[in-house]
Design an enzyme around this catalytic site. Structure first.
Site, short mmCIF file in Angstrom:
data_model
loop_
_atom_site.label_atom_id
_atom_site.label_comp_id
_atom_site.label_asym_id
_atom_site.label_seq_id
_atom_site.Cartn_x
_atom_site.Cartn_y
_atom_site.Cartn_z
N ARG A 24 1.03 -1.03 -0.18
CA ARG A 24 0.07 0.17 0.19
C ARG A 24 0.85 1.55 0.00
O ARG A 24 0.37 2.21 -0.80
CB ARG A 24 -0.61 -0.20 0.89
CG ARG A 24 -2.62 -1.43 0.92
CD ARG A 24 -2.79 -1.33 2.41
NE ARG A 24 -4.07 -2.31 2.16
CZ ARG A 24 -4.22 -3.26 1.50
NH1 ARG A 24 -3.06 -4.30 2.21
NH2 ARG A 24 -5.40 -4.11 2.22
N GLN A 168 -8.81 -7.36 -0.33
CA GLN A 168 -7.99 -7.23 -1.37
C GLN A 168 -9.09 -6.87 -1.96
O GLN A 168 -8.91 -5.96 -3.31
CB GLN A 168 -7.46 -8.90 -2.30
CG GLN A 168 -5.99 -8.70 -1.48
CD GLN A 168 -6.06 -10.18 -2.09
OE1 GLN A 168 -5.53 -10.34 -2.78
NE2 GLN A 168 -4.52 -10.79 -1.42
N ASP A 315 -4.51 -15.42 6.68
CA ASP A 315 -3.17 -15.85 6.20
C ASP A 315 -2.35 -16.52 7.43
O ASP A 315 -0.99 -17.45 7.55
CB ASP A 315 -1.63 -14.93 6.35
CG ASP A 315 -2.91 -14.29 4.95
OD1 ASP A 315 -3.45 -14.49 4.22
OD2 ASP A 315 -2.62 -12.68 5.01
N ARG A 399 3.65 -20.23 2.84
CA ARG A 399 3.00 -20.12 3.65
C ARG A 399 2.78 -21.34 4.75
O ARG A 399 3.77 -21.49 5.13
CB ARG A 399 2.20 -19.09 4.58
CG ARG A 399 1.62 -17.65 4.48
CD ARG A 399 0.89 -17.47 5.39
NE ARG A 399 0.48 -16.02 3.92
CZ ARG A 399 1.61 -14.75 4.75
NH1 ARG A 399 2.30 -14.66 5.05
NH2 ARG A 399 1.02 -13.58 4.20
#
Ligand code: S3P
Length: 440
Positions: A24, A168, A315, A399
């Site tokens: 961002r 998102q 996440d 991840r």
């Protein structure tokens, strides 16, 4: 129970900068006329790809030192069409947020693409509302996937009730509206991370809340550049939180972590499971809460993970599931169908890897359930403790690779992870830091 023998050094550690905020910072710097500055920027493939993409539209990015960049933009009205395809690598956030921004830039044409994993991820979720705003955006792949071909346009004011609690989608539409100087009213069913809102306000703009989950932004927008301070990423800290809580001995102090309430679900979930984690040195930086997290070895038990928590742990579910292997009574996650739309289908990737370990896992369309502390599982752990090799597949997903490296460190099992290079997308130095926390 998996035997818990891992002793940690009691250490102060830092993890790299927040990925969401790093993306961002580039996007707002590109929209703003003049200079912006960022410190703590995550120098990993995902946000560096976003930075590189916007330099092709006219943003100048100068590295001052590690994690510190100075940006200069001609302003959103003077960004230009890139003469090459913009490659976002593995990053869903990079491509979806950038797509929104570029859709709102009249006269700017671009093709946005990525790696094989990104080209499989759903883009209809942004194409549909952007098209309804008047954007010209086409998914050139099968099933409306990337590459995305965009012809930037002046967009119409728009009202959207998002069927998915996704930051998102929210940020994509906000950036489209901001770029195009148009009004947006947006609502979601559960609050998704609100970093875009915070950064937008930090630059001097107002958000009108019609109810807690419905807001409106209206031009004129103030885009004069800012100084962004990016804290450490709680999604990266999560791996060391689980390591610290499940170690037999030792405490970690994970310093300077972003504690936005829409991101701290991992603390809530681990605490519901019985973990002891303390927050120290809390403060506000750039409109975002920040603090240090201290871990204590804890005994975990099964907990009900409520649906409202899912967006704020989306996440962290892979590493939380690793913690769940050690929880008395097991682990269950539901209402998490969004996991299927991540860097890999994380329901499938976690279930199939757990099954490779030998444990029984029940798979649902929206989650999975297992009991790592059952009698049968205990027999499996005993056999794995004798050094039996288990192949683990990472499916191009950082991840997944990191979660199983933590399991390997905690259990001592001979897990053979096929590929770990994906970790570079979000957490350069992960394996070195992990090694530094352990005794030889
Ligand atoms: C992100 C939002 C989340 C998250 C991703 C980063 C962001 O995706 O999974 O890693 O920076 O906005 P969704 O909001 O689509 O669930």
């Amino acid at each position: 129970m998996i035997p818990r023998n891992t002793k940690l050094k009691s250490k102060d550690i830092q993890v790299p900068g927040d990925k969401s905020l790093s993306h961002r910072s580039v996007l707002f710097a590109a929209l703003s006329k003049g200079k912006s500055k960022v410190t703590g920027f995550l120098e990993a493939e995902d946000p560096l790809n976003t930075m590189s993409a916007f330099t092709k539209l006219g943003l100048i990015a100068k590295k001052i030192k590690a994690g510190e960049y100075e940006f200069e933009s001609p302003g959103k009205d003077r960004l230009v069409s890139p003469n090459v395809e913009l490659d976002f690598g593995n990053a869903g956030t990079g491509i979806r947020l950038s797509a929104g921004l570029i859709c709102g830039l009249p006269g700017v044409d671009a093709v946005l693409t990525g790696d094989d994993s990104l080209k499989k991820r759903p883009m209809g979720r942004i194409i549909k509302p952007l098209t309804a705003m008047g954007a010209s955006i086409v998914g050139l792949g099968e099933k409306e996937t990337a590459p995305l071909k965009i012809q930037g346009k002046k967009l119409a004011s728009f009202r959207y009730e998002s069927p998915i609690a996704s930051a998102q989608i929210k940020s994509c539409l906000m950036l489209a509206a901001i770029a195009s100087e148009t009004e947006l009213e947006y609502s979601e069913s559960i609050l998704s991370r609100d970093h875009t809102e915070n950064m937008f306000r930090f630059l001097g703009n107002k958000i009108e809340y019609l109810s807690p989950l419905r807001f409106k932004i209206s031009p004129p927008y103030f885009l004069n550049g800012g100084e962004f301070k990016v804290p450490g990423d709680i999604s990266s800290a999560a791996f060391f939180l689980v390591l610290g809580v499940l170690a037999k001995e030792g405490n970690l102090l994970i310093q300077n972590i972003g504690l936005n309430p829409a991101r701290t679900g991992i603390l809530t979930a681990l605490k519901l499971m019985g973990a002891k984690i303390e927050i120290e040195n809390q403060r506000i930086e750039c409109g975002e809460p920040v603090g240090d997290l201290r871990t204590y070895p804890s005994t975990l038990k099964k907990a009900n993970i409520p649906e409202e928590l899912i967006p704020s742990i989306i996440d962290e579910i892979p590493i939380l599931s690793v913690a769940g292997l050690f929880a008395e009574g097991g682990f269950e996650i539901r209402h998490a169908e969004e996991l299927r739309a991540k860097e890999s289908d994380r329901i499938h990737t976690m279930v199939s890897n757990f099954r490779s370990l030998g444990i029984e896992v029940e798979e649902f369309p929206d989650g999975y359930a297992l009991d790592g502390t059952s009698k049968k599982s205990n027999e499996i752990w005993t056999s794995l403790s004798s050094g039996k090799k288990v192949p683990i597949l990472s499916f191009m997903d950082h991840r997944i690779a990191m979660s199983f490296l933590i399991l390997k460190a905690l259990s001592g099992f001979a897990l053979e992870i096929d590929e770990t290079s994906w970790i570079e997308t979000s957490f350069p130095g992960f394996e070195t830091l992990l090694k530094d926390c352990l005794y030889e």
